[in-house]
Design a protein around this motif. Structure first.
Motif, PDB file in Angstrom:
ATOM      1  N   ASN A 190     124.769 -53.632  77.457  1.00 25.10           N
ATOM      2  CA  ASN A 190     125.775 -54.696  76.998  1.00 25.10           C
ATOM      3  C   ASN A 190     127.216 -54.523  77.184  1.00 25.10           C
ATOM      4  O   ASN A 190     127.895 -55.461  76.804  1.00 25.10           O
ATOM      5  N   GLU A 191     127.745 -53.659  77.557  1.00 23.95           N
ATOM      6  CA  GLU A 191     129.082 -53.396  77.916  1.00 23.95           C
ATOM      7  C   GLU A 191     129.158 -53.511  79.524  1.00 23.95           C
ATOM      8  O   GLU A 191     128.442 -53.131  80.351  1.00 23.95           O
ATOM      9  N   PRO A 192     129.934 -54.562  79.939  1.00 24.38           N
ATOM     10  CA  PRO A 192     130.209 -54.921  81.382  1.00 24.38           C
ATOM     11  C   PRO A 192     130.665 -53.750  82.091  1.00 24.38           C
ATOM     12  O   PRO A 192     131.271 -53.027  81.790  1.00 24.38           O
ATOM     13  N   GLY A 193     130.195 -53.919  83.511  1.00 29.14           N
ATOM     14  CA  GLY A 193     130.440 -52.935  84.562  1.00 29.14           C
ATOM     15  C   GLY A 193     129.790 -51.606  84.601  1.00 29.14           C
ATOM     16  O   GLY A 193     129.809 -51.012  85.453  1.00 29.14           O
ATOM     17  N   HIS A 194     128.489 -51.564  83.738  1.00 26.84           N
ATOM     18  CA  HIS A 194     127.691 -50.383  84.010  1.00 26.84           C
ATOM     19  C   HIS A 194     126.620 -50.748  84.961  1.00 26.84           C
ATOM     20  O   HIS A 194     126.086 -49.844  85.716  1.00 26.84           O
TER      21      HIS A 194
END
Length: 173
Positions: free
Chosen positions: A70-74
């Protein structure tokens, strides 16, 4: 007439005599001994493939459970969603796995219900595979008739279509 030429058909060859049965055998088709019987496979060796598959699945769920999608960039974005704005059948699968790994079944179903169904099918197949491996039986096979595979494909396609329509927004991640 013994010195005259006789007509010979070259396409016909004389039949070979049948081989004689060896003494004490049952004819020319008896099995030939091929040496000692193979050694039985150990229980550890039989269970290696399903145990390693289970370890891989646990590691994948542990990673997705630790690194929040849900956290962008992973994780990379779905190429179909990025290029067309259309949700594919797998969109929301990582969020579903993350919620599933944390025990939140409702959030997992909301992110991707097809993925959650796949988790349970995979778990059942893996459990059956482990039981059969420890019992000395061969691995189970997914031997479904083509009609069933077409049915599964049709359901996944309908899921993909409905989740992209306004009335199916509840199926969107």
């Amino acid at each position: 007439m013994s010195g005259e030429n006789q007509r010979v058909d070259a396409s016909r060859t004389p039949a070979a005599p049948a081989p004689a049965a060896p003494p004490g055998g049952s004819g020319p088709w008896r099995p030939v001994p091929s040496g000692p019987a193979p050694a039985p496979v150990s229980r550890v060796r039989r269970a290696a493939a399903p145990v390693l598959t289970l370890a891989g699945a646990v590691a994948a769920f542990a990673y997705v459970g630790t690194v929040d999608p849900n956290e962008p960039g992973h994780y990379p974005v779905c190429p179909l969603l990025r290029l067309t704005g259309i949700l594919c059948p797998g969109c929301g699968g990582l969020r579903s796995a993350h919620a599933f790994a944390h025990g939140d079944l409702a959030a997992a179903l909301g992110a991707n219900a097809v993925a959650v169904t796949g988790y349970f099918v995979f778990a059942g197949f893996l459990a059956l595979w482990l039981v059969r491996a420890f019992g000395g039986r061969p691995a189970p096979r997914m031997a479904l008739r083509p009609a069933y595979w077409w049915g599964i494909g049709t359901l996944v396609l309908l899921f993909s279509i409905v989740r992209n329509l306004p009335f199916g927004s509840a199926l969107a991640p």
